[in-house]
Scaffold this active site. Structure first.
Site, PDB file in Angstrom:
ATOM      1  N   GLY A   8      -4.717  36.814  -7.951  1.00  0.00           N
ATOM      2  CA  GLY A   8      -4.423  37.024  -9.359  1.00  0.00           C
ATOM      3  C   GLY A   8      -5.583  36.903 -10.313  1.00  0.00           C
ATOM      4  CG  HIS A  37      -1.102  39.198  -6.532  1.00  0.00           C
ATOM      5  ND1 HIS A  37      -0.469  38.260  -7.318  1.00  0.00           N
ATOM      6  CD2 HIS A  37      -1.943  39.859  -7.359  1.00  0.00           C
ATOM      7  CE1 HIS A  37      -0.892  38.359  -8.559  1.00  0.00           C
ATOM      8  NE2 HIS A  37      -1.789  39.327  -8.614  1.00  0.00           N
ATOM      9  CD  GLU A  84      -1.824  31.079 -10.372  1.00  0.00           C
ATOM     10  OE1 GLU A  84      -2.682  31.945 -10.646  1.00  0.00           O
ATOM     11  OE2 GLU A  84      -2.104  30.002  -9.828  1.00  0.00           O
ATOM     12  CG  ASP A  85      -2.791  34.100  -6.846  1.00  0.00           C
ATOM     13  OD1 ASP A  85      -2.196  33.271  -6.123  1.00  0.00           O
ATOM     14  OD2 ASP A  85      -4.027  34.241  -6.815  1.00  0.00           O
ATOM     15  CE1 TYR A  86       1.987  35.471  -0.022  1.00  0.00           C
ATOM     16  CE2 TYR A  86       3.425  33.665  -0.682  1.00  0.00           C
ATOM     17  CZ  TYR A  86       3.107  34.682   0.196  1.00  0.00           C
ATOM     18  OH  TYR A  86       3.921  34.917   1.281  1.00  0.00           O
TER      19      TYR A  86
END
Length: 396
Positions: free
Chosen positions: A209, A207, A234-236
């Protein structure tokens, strides 16, 4: 005898890994053709569309920002709100947003200035006030450089099935002039797309983001977005938290059209280096597997391996390997573009060779860097993805 056994023990895994890379190529080509650019399905009249709160973190102004933001005001989606999050009250983007609010008074939009420090991640800090004020059941996080089509949001919501917690767009690039624009499109349409499509096919977390929509209730279960403020990537970790709770993540059929006004080779390579630093910190095994995934590197190892195992001419194998990889990338780029690209075949050859030869160099450079630069801030990455901001020393 013993040295020969050691060589077999080395050559066989290399040959198997090489074959696996071609399987990834094949999956990306087929899955990309099947998955991407499908006609957006309309919900039945009796089925209401869920509301979407769109967080737009902004920092500064570039030549394309106004058009990118305006594309969010003109989407054909019945129920959404735009939450513009701006850290500095002197940021020029505030003026652009207010201009668009006056132009589209019927679109529900608000501005949040100042942010809220909940961790080291500046993007999370910037978005936190907007997140707390969000009133809809779905949350979308969209970077400032993203340009939307009218039906993109409907496409993303359509892919949010009952067992899916998060839908994200596969990163791609708008048509832009110059070698940097060509290089960016080649990277996102070949290297990045190949991994992204194969990861989505196998259900692996890949992912990114920059444009993602998710169920707000699932974020609230773990403390909201501030729970991920200790990470730069933070997306992962948001996606991983959902997978850990047995929710699926999926890509939508429309790629994310990145349209930042800043497009030059140095800034793009710095971006790739930063991403490599984050991947290594989160997944240390990438130190071995990522370089081996590069065309020129795995081609060299594979040429030796099949030469040793089958007595094939290594030079011929290497040249066929490069040509086949090149052709697969050209076909994949055409699939992602959904038509003809904006540059010629010669430009593709030059850009592709530059990308393939510079890729290993950028990865080595990422390994040599102990700090990560993010806009005007500097961070130290720890194993596992945790980060701490390095404050500049004050001279007395």
């Amino acid at each position: 005898m013993a040295p020969t056994l050691y060589l077999y023990a080395l050559a066989i895994p290399i040959a198997v890994f090489w074959c696996g890379k071609w399987v990834v190529h094949l999956i990306a080509l087929i899955y990309g053709k099947v998955k991407l650019h499908k006609k957006v399905v309309q919900y039945p009249v009796e089925v209401p569309y869920p509301g979407v709160s769109i967080l737009k973190p902004l920092t500064g102004v570039d030549p394309h920002l106004f058009g990118n933001l305006e594309s969010f005001f003109t989407m054909s989606y019945p129920l959404y709100e735009l939450l513009f999050c701006i850290e500095d009250d002197g940021d020029n983007s505030i003026m652009l947003v207010r201009c668009l609010q006056e132009k589209y008074p019927n679109v529900d939009s608000r501005i949040f200035i100042g942010g809220e420090r909940v961790g080291v991640n500046p993007k999370i800090n910037n978005m936190q006030p907007g997140y707390r004020a969000a009133k809809h059941e779905l949350i979308m996080i969209s970077d400032s450089g993203i340009r939307m089509k009218e039906d993109t949001l409907r496409d993303m919501v359509h892919h949010l099935k009952d067992d899916v917690g998060l839908v994200h767009q596969m990163p791609f690039s708008s048509d832009r002039e110059g070698f940097a624009g060509t290089l960016e499109k080649i990277y996102f349409g070949t290297v990045q797309a190949r991994i992204y499509l194969a990861a989505d096919f196998f259900g692996v977390n890949c992912h990114t983001g920059m444009s993602t929509i998710m169920r707000k209730a699932l974020l609230d279960e773990v403390g909201g977005i501030k729970a991920f403020g200790c990470y730069l990537a933070e997306d992962y970790f948001i996606a991983q938290s959902m997978k850990d709770r047995n929710w699926k993540i999926s890509i939508s059929s429309q790629p994310a059209w990145q349209n930042s006004g800043i497009c030059d080779v140095n800034s793009f390579q710095a971006r790739l280096t930063r991403w490599a630093q984050l991947r290594v910190a989160m997944l240390p095994r990438m130190i071995i597997f990522e370089p081996l995934s590069e065309c020129m590197v795995i081609g060299g190892f594979a040429s030796w391996a099949v030469s040793f195992l089958f007595n094939w001419d290594p030079l011929v194998v290497y040249l066929v390997h490069i040509l086949s990889w090149f052709l697969c990338d050209w076909i994949l780029l055409s699939i992602i573009q959904n038509g003809s690209v904006s540059f010629g075949k010669f430009d593709f050859v030059v850009g592709w060779l530059f990308r393939e030869f510079s890729g290993p160099y950028l990865f080595v450079r990422a390994l040599m860097e102990s700090k990560i630069q993010w806009r005007t801030r500097t961070y130290h990455l720890k194993w596992g993805g945790l980060a701490e901001e390095l404050k500049p020393k004050v001279k007395v």
